[in-house]
Motif scaffolding. Structure first.
Motif, short mmCIF file in Angstrom:
data_model
loop_
_atom_site.label_atom_id
_atom_site.label_comp_id
_atom_site.label_asym_id
_atom_site.label_seq_id
_atom_site.Cartn_x
_atom_site.Cartn_y
_atom_site.Cartn_z
N UNK A 196 0.76 -1.23 0.00
CA UNK A 196 0.00 0.00 0.00
C UNK A 196 0.78 1.27 0.00
N UNK A 197 1.88 1.38 -0.67
CA UNK A 197 2.55 2.65 -0.79
C UNK A 197 3.99 2.59 -0.36
N UNK A 198 4.65 3.77 -0.46
CA UNK A 198 6.09 3.83 -0.20
C UNK A 198 6.41 3.54 1.26
N UNK A 199 5.59 3.98 2.19
CA UNK A 199 5.88 3.77 3.60
C UNK A 199 5.80 2.29 3.96
N UNK A 200 4.71 1.64 3.57
CA UNK A 200 4.57 0.21 3.87
C UNK A 200 5.68 -0.61 3.21
N UNK A 201 6.01 -0.25 1.96
CA UNK A 201 7.07 -0.98 1.26
C UNK A 201 8.41 -0.80 1.96
N UNK A 202 8.70 0.42 2.43
CA UNK A 202 9.97 0.68 3.11
C UNK A 202 10.03 -0.05 4.45
N UNK A 203 8.94 -0.03 5.19
CA UNK A 203 8.93 -0.74 6.47
C UNK A 203 9.10 -2.25 6.28
N UNK A 204 8.46 -2.80 5.24
CA UNK A 204 8.60 -4.23 4.97
C UNK A 204 10.01 -4.60 4.54
N UNK A 205 10.71 -3.64 3.91
CA UNK A 205 12.06 -3.93 3.41
C UNK A 205 13.12 -3.77 4.49
N UNK A 206 12.76 -3.21 5.64
CA UNK A 206 13.74 -3.01 6.72
C UNK A 206 13.90 -4.30 7.52
N UNK A 207 14.34 -5.36 6.85
CA UNK A 207 14.57 -6.67 7.47
C UNK A 207 15.77 -7.31 6.79
N UNK A 208 16.34 -8.31 7.46
CA UNK A 208 17.41 -9.09 6.84
C UNK A 208 16.86 -9.95 5.71
N UNK A 209 15.65 -10.43 5.88
CA UNK A 209 15.06 -11.33 4.91
C UNK A 209 13.55 -11.25 5.07
N UNK A 210 12.81 -11.34 3.98
CA UNK A 210 11.36 -11.28 4.06
C UNK A 210 10.74 -12.14 2.97
N UNK A 211 9.53 -12.65 3.18
CA UNK A 211 8.84 -13.41 2.13
C UNK A 211 8.53 -12.52 0.94
N UNK A 212 8.52 -13.12 -0.24
CA UNK A 212 8.18 -12.39 -1.45
C UNK A 212 6.69 -12.25 -1.63
N UNK A 213 6.27 -11.48 -2.63
CA UNK A 213 4.83 -11.24 -2.81
C UNK A 213 4.05 -12.47 -3.22
N UNK A 214 4.70 -13.48 -3.81
CA UNK A 214 3.98 -14.69 -4.22
C UNK A 214 3.84 -15.71 -3.09
N UNK A 215 4.49 -15.46 -1.95
CA UNK A 215 4.48 -16.45 -0.87
C UNK A 215 3.08 -16.68 -0.33
N UNK A 216 2.22 -15.66 -0.41
CA UNK A 216 0.87 -15.80 0.17
C UNK A 216 0.04 -16.84 -0.57
N UNK A 217 0.44 -17.24 -1.77
CA UNK A 217 -0.34 -18.21 -2.53
C UNK A 217 0.28 -19.60 -2.54
N UNK A 218 1.40 -19.80 -1.87
CA UNK A 218 2.03 -21.11 -1.83
C UNK A 218 1.38 -21.99 -0.76
N UNK A 219 1.52 -23.29 -0.94
CA UNK A 219 0.97 -24.24 0.03
C UNK A 219 1.82 -24.25 1.30
N UNK A 220 1.24 -24.77 2.37
CA UNK A 220 1.97 -24.85 3.63
C UNK A 220 3.21 -25.73 3.52
N UNK A 221 3.13 -26.82 2.73
CA UNK A 221 4.29 -27.70 2.56
C UNK A 221 5.44 -26.97 1.88
N UNK A 222 5.14 -26.17 0.85
CA UNK A 222 6.18 -25.43 0.14
C UNK A 222 6.82 -24.40 1.06
#
Length: 718
Positions: free
Chosen positions: A490-516
């Motif tokens: 939802x915008x530059x602020x949310x994207x910047x806050x989400x990127x302030x990590x060593x590692x984060x899930x990608x945008x497609x992760x929400x559609x992967x199965x639990x096993x994957x």
């Protein structure tokens, strides 16, 4: 597709494949061992460690220098070094100084053979990767993964595909794997060293201390270095011999056609123009390269062997999307491109396109690429533009990744106790989100997130990301109307806050199965205990990973949107340009509008100061509008594609969930479009891979089946 392949085998092994030129000894060599060689290959040197160039390499793109029969260097690609410089680099490499082989302008792959030692040097960005695999008692290497997969008859690595979808910009999850089991990738900035089949991977760049920050260049000196590197990169492309398209492929000119000139008829046939061309999108990166190329003296405008053509004009190509041209951002880009093209040394062409060039168009066609990548969904769009370009076409890809500051660099500044440099970037984020009721607290929120990252260790960051994947804490995707915008979209602020990590899930992760997701979580847990990331700061590591991902996708784009007889050149991904951009002080890099300011200074140093108003503005909104329009136009074929997807057979997704997401995105629901692009491109790549015929190898010892001949096994193999 062009690639380089060779191998090194142990002299004490019981099985050793012998290399021979096609037809030299029939099916066996003089020693009675079976032969194997790549199809359509050019042998650069033979045993004991053979090397081939495969594909439609131009004569000036393959250079070999030799000091003695077992001390030689092959450079493949566009390299600005002369023969004496190549020999000096070979002498330095013989003593172990591999960095000398990467310090010439241009984009190329260097292979050095010194006695029984063979060294294959990759680039800094990852646009010229090196792959390797165990084979025949030794190691085979190549600049493409698919030929090596064919050589060892590899199967698909479903775990790697899961990591590519769940954490595409995290090297910890991807490690050194590829979509093919047993085929490994050499990390950017490293070289593969082989001796009698034994392999070693070594870095050639100096590493900075984590405790003490590296010495910062003065901003003026850093910008001067960037200007010099870019000028040399462009000059290297202009100094190369000119090549004309193959007339036998594109056919004869049909003669006069009412309303069509020669250039229009050539573009309609799908062949590039002779000489040099460049993108001119109105953005700062492509405009900088086009103006630098136009300003360099002696620009030839005629093909090889057809006169000098000194002073010829540079062909500048602007893409005009007629479907989304109501966007004010797009209109402003076109106006800036027209203003820049007023330069008398530019010959401007505007390529108009409708729905046939939208993202997701013509996914049923297209060539098989080495690996999957999000650029597969935009390949037809790029091909439409590139067909009107030059035989050597310069693009501005990579400028954002090498010049812009990754949000995690704010944590690097805090680690160096330079808090005052955070004021302007966090204030700019607050202004960008001024409509929010929480705009006043945004600077404090961003500062706290940066401080939290600065105080989080590498291991803790990876373990937190692994826990997030196991929790599968992603918004549910269903057909409910009016679904709220997911966090991080939802915008530059949310994207910047989400990127302030060593590692984060990608945008497609929400559609992967639990096993994957569980499989990728295990990968992150294993990476957390390895010391690979301990010598880097979070911002530095995240920025390098983003550059590597973009360079890999640019390489896939080159293959997917390839126009016959054309070469794409991305000077911002050259080694020397990447090094110069890395020397840019972080305090300058994090400032709002830093990329446009740096490129403006680069052009001013080259004598170009008259730039149109609004130069340097971003075009994210126009790109998102085009992607959404493409989703709407191709909704039917996309839903049909995921009726029985191979990704579901592999246990990575549930078809129903992905169809719901595609249907919702086509109807305007706020969903991460990048994640959908990754899912669709991976599914398309899998179908093209399993539909291919033939193999990359021939000879009596050639593989009996192609790579992944077994296909994707039904059911979740994870």
């Amino acid at each position: 597709m062009r690639w380089v392949v060779g191998w090194s085998s142990t002299t004490s092994g019981t099985v050793q494949q012998r290399a021979a030129p096609p037809g030299a000894y029939g099916d066996h060599d003089d020693f009675g061992a079976p032969t194997v060689h790549p199809v359509g290959a050019q042998l650069l040197w033979g045993d004991p460690a053979p090397l081939w160039a495969v594909g439609d390499w131009r004569p000036d793109e393959v250079r070999v220098v030799q000091l003695d029969p077992l001390t030689r260097l092959a450079v493949l690609g566009r390299c600005g070094a002369g023969d004496e410089q190549l020999r000096a680099g070979l002498v330095a490499a013989r003593g172990g100084a591999l960095r000398h082989l990467t310090a010439w302008p241009g984009s190329y792959t260097a292979v050095a053979q010194v006695g029984r030692r063979t060294t294959v040097v990759g680039d800094l960005a990852g646009a010229r990767p090196v792959f390797h695999t165990a084979w025949a008692g030794g190691t085979a290497y190549a600049t493409a993964a698919l030929p090596l997969a064919d050589l060892i008859e590899a199967q698909l690595d479903i775990g790697h595909l899961a990591a590519l979808l769940a954490c595409p910009d995290s090297p910890e999850a991807l490690a050194d794997g590829t979509p093919y089991k047993g085929v490994r990738r050499v990390p950017p900035g490293h070289a593969l060293v082989l001796r009698d089949g034994a392999r070693d991977i070594t870095g050639y760049e100096p590493t900075a201390s984590l405790a003490v920050s590296a010495a910062q260049l003065p901003p003026d000196k850093a910008v001067e270095d960037i200007r010099n590197a870019l000028v040399e990169a462009v000059r290297t492309r202009l100094a190369a011999p000119r090549h004309a398209p193959d007339p036998g492929f594109s056919g004869l000119d049909p003669g006069p056609v009412p309303g069509m000139g020669p250039a229009h008829r050539r573009a309609a046939r799908g062949g590039p123009a002779p000489g040099v061309g460049a993108d001119l999108s109105g953005g700062s990166a492509s405009a900088t390269l086009a103006l630098l190329a136009a300003g360099l003296p002696g620009l030839p405008g005629t093909p090889l062997g057809h006169g000098t053509g000194g002073g010829g004009r540079l062909l500048a190509v602007t893409f005009n999307d007629l479907v989304t041209d109501d966007s004010r951002v797009r209109q402003a880009e076109l106006e800036r491109a027209h203003a820049i093209a007023a330069n008398p040394r530019l010959r401007h062409i505007v390529v108009a396109a409708g729905e046939e060039a939208l993202p997701y168009a013509d996914l049923a066609g297209g060539p098989l690429t080495d690996e999957p990548g999000p650029s597969l969904i935009t390949a037809e769009r790029h091909r439409h533009r590139l067909a009107a370009g030059g035989a050597d076409h310069i693009v501005g890809h990579g400028a954002r990744q090498v010049l812009d500051a990754h949000p995690a660099r704010l944590a690097d500044l805090l680690m160096d106790r330079r808090r005052r440099h955070l004021l302007r970037p966090v204030s700019a984020l607050a202004r960008a989100d001024r409509a929010s009721a929480q705009a006043l607290v945004i600077p404090f929120t961003v500062y706290r997130a940066a401080r939290r990252l600065a105080r989080t260790s590498y291991r803790e960051g990876l373990e937190a990301a692994a826990g997030q994947l196991r929790a599968t804490a992603f918004p549910v995707v269903d057909d409910t109307p009016g679904q709220s915008l997911p966090a991080g979209v939802g915008g530059a602020v949310d994207a910047s806050l989400a990127a302030l990590t060593w590692c984060r899930p990608g945008p497609a992760a929400r559609w992967l199965t639990g096993e994957a997701l569980a499989e990728v979580s295990v990968r992150l847990q294993a990476a957390a205990v390895r010391p690979q990331g301990l010598a880097q700061r979070p911002g530095e590591r995240r920025a390098a990973a983003a550059l590597a991902r973009h360079a890999a996708d640019h390489r896939i784009l080159e293959q997917a949107a390839e126009v016959r007889s054309q070469r794409l050149h991305a000077p911002f991904l050259d080694n020397e340009v990447v090094r110069a951009c890395r020397s840019l002080p972080e305090a300058l890099r994090v400032q709002p509008g830093a990329r446009a300011a740096v490129l403006r200074a680069v052009l001013a140093g080259a004598g170009v100061r008259d730039l149109p108003p609004g130069w340097g503005a971003t075009s994210h909104a126009a790109h998102a509008a085009a992607v959404r329009a493409g989703l709407r136009a191709s909704a039917g074929p996309l839903l049909e594609l995921f009726e029985a997807p191979l990704l579901a057979d592999a246990g990575l997704v549930e078809a129903r969930v992905v169809r719901a997401a595609l249907h919702g995105a086509a109807n305007g629901r706020a969903l991460p479009l990048d994640g959908l692009a990754e899912l669709v491109s991976t599914e398309v790549w899998l179908r093209r891979l399993l539909a291919r015929r033939g193999t990359c190898w021939t000879g009596s010892a050639a593989p009996r089946q192609r790579a992944v001949a077994g296909g994707v096994a039904p059911g979740p193999p994870l």
